[in-house]
Design an enzyme around this catalytic site. Structure first.
Site, PDB file in Angstrom:
ATOM      1  N   TYR A  58      -7.985  -5.410 -10.068  1.00  0.00           N
ATOM      2  CA  TYR A  58      -9.005  -4.779  -9.213  1.00  0.00           C
ATOM      3  C   TYR A  58     -10.345  -4.816  -9.960  1.00  0.00           C
ATOM      4  CZ  TYR A  58      -4.913  -2.774  -6.767  1.00  0.00           C
ATOM      5  OH  TYR A  58      -3.719  -2.592  -6.105  1.00  0.00           O
ATOM      6  N   GLY A 210      -2.870   1.857   6.835  1.00  0.00           N
ATOM      7  CA  GLY A 210      -3.146   0.562   7.465  1.00  0.00           C
ATOM      8  C   GLY A 210      -4.513   0.045   7.046  1.00  0.00           C
ATOM      9  N   GLY A 212      -6.993   1.665   6.339  1.00  0.00           N
ATOM     10  CA  GLY A 212      -8.030   2.473   6.979  1.00  0.00           C
ATOM     11  C   GLY A 212      -7.986   2.427   8.489  1.00  0.00           C
TER      12      GLY A 212
HETATM   13  N1  NAP Z   1       0.508  -3.506  -4.748  1.00  0.00           N
HETATM   14  C1  NAP Z   1      -0.343  -4.101  -3.960  1.00  0.00           C
HETATM   15  O1  NAP Z   1      -0.294  -5.319  -3.761  1.00  0.00           O
HETATM   16  C2  NAP Z   1      -1.396  -3.289  -3.283  1.00  0.00           C
HETATM   17  C3  NAP Z   1      -2.157  -3.818  -2.224  1.00  0.00           C
HETATM   18  C4  NAP Z   1      -3.111  -3.001  -1.612  1.00  0.00           C
HETATM   19  C5  NAP Z   1      -3.299  -1.699  -2.056  1.00  0.00           C
HETATM   20  N2  NAP Z   1      -2.563  -1.220  -3.103  1.00  0.00           N
HETATM   21  C6  NAP Z   1      -2.726   0.166  -3.600  1.00  0.00           C
HETATM   22  O2  NAP Z   1      -2.620   1.073  -2.508  1.00  0.00           O
HETATM   23  C7  NAP Z   1      -3.772   1.889  -2.453  1.00  0.00           C
HETATM   24  C8  NAP Z   1      -4.103   2.287  -1.019  1.00  0.00           C
HETATM   25  O3  NAP Z   1      -4.156   1.156  -0.181  1.00  0.00           O
HETATM   26  P1  NAP Z   1      -5.462   0.674   0.584  1.00  0.00           P
HETATM   27  O4  NAP Z   1      -6.655   1.266  -0.058  1.00  0.00           O
HETATM   28  O5  NAP Z   1      -5.339  -0.793   0.731  1.00  0.00           O
HETATM   29  O6  NAP Z   1      -5.278   1.222   2.058  1.00  0.00           O
HETATM   30  P2  NAP Z   1      -5.182   2.640   2.780  1.00  0.00           P
HETATM   31  O7  NAP Z   1      -4.908   3.701   1.807  1.00  0.00           O
HETATM   32  O8  NAP Z   1      -4.252   2.425   3.902  1.00  0.00           O
HETATM   33  O9  NAP Z   1      -6.639   2.806   3.394  1.00  0.00           O
HETATM   34  C9  NAP Z   1      -7.784   2.879   2.618  1.00  0.00           C
HETATM   35  C10 NAP Z   1      -8.974   2.747   3.535  1.00  0.00           C
HETATM   36  O10 NAP Z   1      -8.996   3.845   4.441  1.00  0.00           O
HETATM   37  C11 NAP Z   1     -10.221   4.558   4.362  1.00  0.00           C
HETATM   38  N3  NAP Z   1      -9.855   5.985   4.487  1.00  0.00           N
HETATM   39  C12 NAP Z   1      -9.104   6.718   3.626  1.00  0.00           C
HETATM   40  N4  NAP Z   1      -8.927   7.958   4.082  1.00  0.00           N
HETATM   41  C13 NAP Z   1      -9.577   8.026   5.260  1.00  0.00           C
HETATM   42  C14 NAP Z   1      -9.768   9.053   6.204  1.00  0.00           C
HETATM   43  N5  NAP Z   1      -9.202  10.246   6.039  1.00  0.00           N
HETATM   44  N6  NAP Z   1     -10.513   8.773   7.318  1.00  0.00           N
HETATM   45  C15 NAP Z   1     -11.071   7.559   7.511  1.00  0.00           C
HETATM   46  N7  NAP Z   1     -10.910   6.537   6.631  1.00  0.00           N
HETATM   47  C16 NAP Z   1     -10.175   6.778   5.518  1.00  0.00           C
HETATM   48  C17 NAP Z   1     -10.798   4.190   3.021  1.00  0.00           C
HETATM   49  O11 NAP Z   1     -12.208   4.227   3.061  1.00  0.00           O
HETATM   50  P3  NAP Z   1     -13.069   5.036   1.952  1.00  0.00           P
HETATM   51  O12 NAP Z   1     -12.565   4.586   0.628  1.00  0.00           O
HETATM   52  O13 NAP Z   1     -14.451   4.618   2.209  1.00  0.00           O
HETATM   53  O14 NAP Z   1     -12.777   6.474   2.217  1.00  0.00           O
HETATM   54  C18 NAP Z   1     -10.303   2.768   2.830  1.00  0.00           C
HETATM   55  O15 NAP Z   1     -11.157   1.862   3.489  1.00  0.00           O
HETATM   56  C19 NAP Z   1      -4.855   1.062  -3.142  1.00  0.00           C
HETATM   57  O16 NAP Z   1      -5.907   1.859  -3.633  1.00  0.00           O
HETATM   58  C20 NAP Z   1      -4.067   0.423  -4.255  1.00  0.00           C
HETATM   59  O17 NAP Z   1      -3.912   1.336  -5.327  1.00  0.00           O
HETATM   60  C21 NAP Z   1      -1.624  -1.983  -3.701  1.00  0.00           C
END
Ligand code: NAP
Length: 319
Positions: A58, A210, A212
């Site tokens: 990252y 999903g 976000g």
């Molecule tokens: N192992 C892998 O291959 C892999 C792949 C992807 C992700 N990950 C891990 O999983 C974590 C989470 O996944 P992710 O960030 O992809 O997706 P997520 O948690 O499903 O969604 C994050 C997105 O949602 C928004 N968001 C969060 N809370 C919200 C709320 N209450 N209302 C409106 N929007 C909201 C965030 O925007 P803001 O930040 O602007 O609030 C961001 O754009 C990552 O940080 C990473 O550590 C791992």
């Protein structure tokens, strides 16, 4: 915060963790506010949401550096998870990636992560992807040796299949599997998650909102920054995105019926799928963190769970 166990160990963590990826990478990198991100991490720790997830890729590296700065003086409060095994690809762009699960790369990577995170040990060290050019046994043996050396406490895999998990488990206990799970990605419910339950491993549900979308905050691709990786993701292409709005509309309707937000319903659904699951939603904003963590106290009725289960998962592949 309710707690859940890490693998078969006596270590517990908050049922909802914090994914830090978006704080420096993937979801738009203009106007990032490090002070706010550090407040988010500190507040998560204060609330007991102590599973903090990052990865060397990252940025690369900037995310671990940020987490390292945030954890100064707070190390003991955190259960720190990071990953290795994805490297910059030959294309050279921010999202041109390649895999390297060789023992030499794993050994070099852990030293870099410990330095950037400014810690003596990592609580959970995960192989970000199984490298098709390195037998899983070789990668896993290298990771297990880091446990023996005290550099890491637990080891896990990401996006692994049951075959990978079984082969790894024969060498050293698999503490966790990190893969995508949400109302629009239900791929692992029938094989990997039951494997985790039977073998005492945790399942770290990534992108549980999903990416976000399930919060209802993304109506069109114009809601995403120019350099946002989601602009290249099949599910966020105009036609798929429009079709996927039907899913989010239903989640919104169900949420308003129980006095919750759509994001909270999405997280509570993930938590309800198995006691082995630890969702790690990502956010850069304090108010959203509070909203997300409150989902740990939201219990969905069997009727609501059944209604959610009936919804059609996403249109478009995950990557
Ligand atoms: N192992 C892998 O291959 C892999 C792949 C992807 C992700 N990950 C891990 O999983 C974590 C989470 O996944 P992710 O960030 O992809 O997706 P997520 O948690 O499903 O969604 C994050 C997105 O949602 C928004 N968001 C969060 N809370 C919200 C709320 N209450 N209302 C409106 N929007 C909201 C965030 O925007 P803001 O930040 O602007 O609030 C961001 O754009 C990552 O940080 C990473 O550590 C791992």
């Amino acid at each position: 915060m309710k707690t859940r166990r890490i693998g078969n160990s006596s270590q517990t963590v908050g049922a909802i963790g914090l994914g830090c990826m978006g704080m420096t990478w993937a979801y738009g990198t203009q106007n990032l506010d490090e002070a706010e991100h550090i407040r988010v991490i500190h507040r998560a720790l204060e609330r007991g949401a102590n599973l903090i997830d990052t990865a060397d890729v990252y940025g690369p590296y900037t995310n671990e550096e940020l987490v390292g700065r945030a954890l100064r003086g707070h190390r003991d409060q955190a259960f720190l998870a990071t990953k290795c095994g994805i490297v910059r690809g030959p294309g050279g762009g921010a999202f041109s990636l390649a895999l390297n699960g060789s023992p030499a790369h794993i050994r070099a990577s852990v030293e870099g992560s410990l330095k950037r995170l400014q810690v003596e040990h990592i609580d959970l060290y995960q192989l970000h992807r199984v490298d098709p050019n390195t037998p899983i046994e070789e990668s896993w043996t290298a990771l297990a040796s880091l446990v023996k050396e005290g550099k890491v406490r637990h080891i896990g895999l990401s996006e692994a299949t049951v075959d990978h998990l079984t082969r790894a488990q024969a060498i050293h206990p698999v503490a966790s599997v990190q893969s995508e799970l949400s109302l629009w990605t239900r791929d692992w419910l029938d094989d990997v998650i039951p494997w985790c339950e039977q073998n005492g491993a945790s399942f770290l549900a990534y992108s549980p909102l999903g990416r976000g979308f399930l919060t209802g905050a993304i109506a069109t691709v114009d809601d995403l920054a120019e350099d946002d990786w989601r602009r290249n993701n099949p599910r966020f292409q105009a036609e798929s995105l429009a079709q996927n709005q039907a899913l989010v509309s239903e989640v919104k309707r169900i949420a308003s019926g129980i006095g919750a937000t759509p994001g909270q319903v999405a997280l509570a659904w993930v938590l309800a799928m198995s006691p082995a699951i630890l969702p790690i939603p990502g956010t850069r904003k304090l108010s959203r963190l509070e909203e997300n963590l409150a989902a740990a106290d939201l219990t969905l009725t069997p009727e609501t769970l059944a209604a959610l289960r009936k919804l059609r998962p996403a249109v478009g592949t995950r990557y």
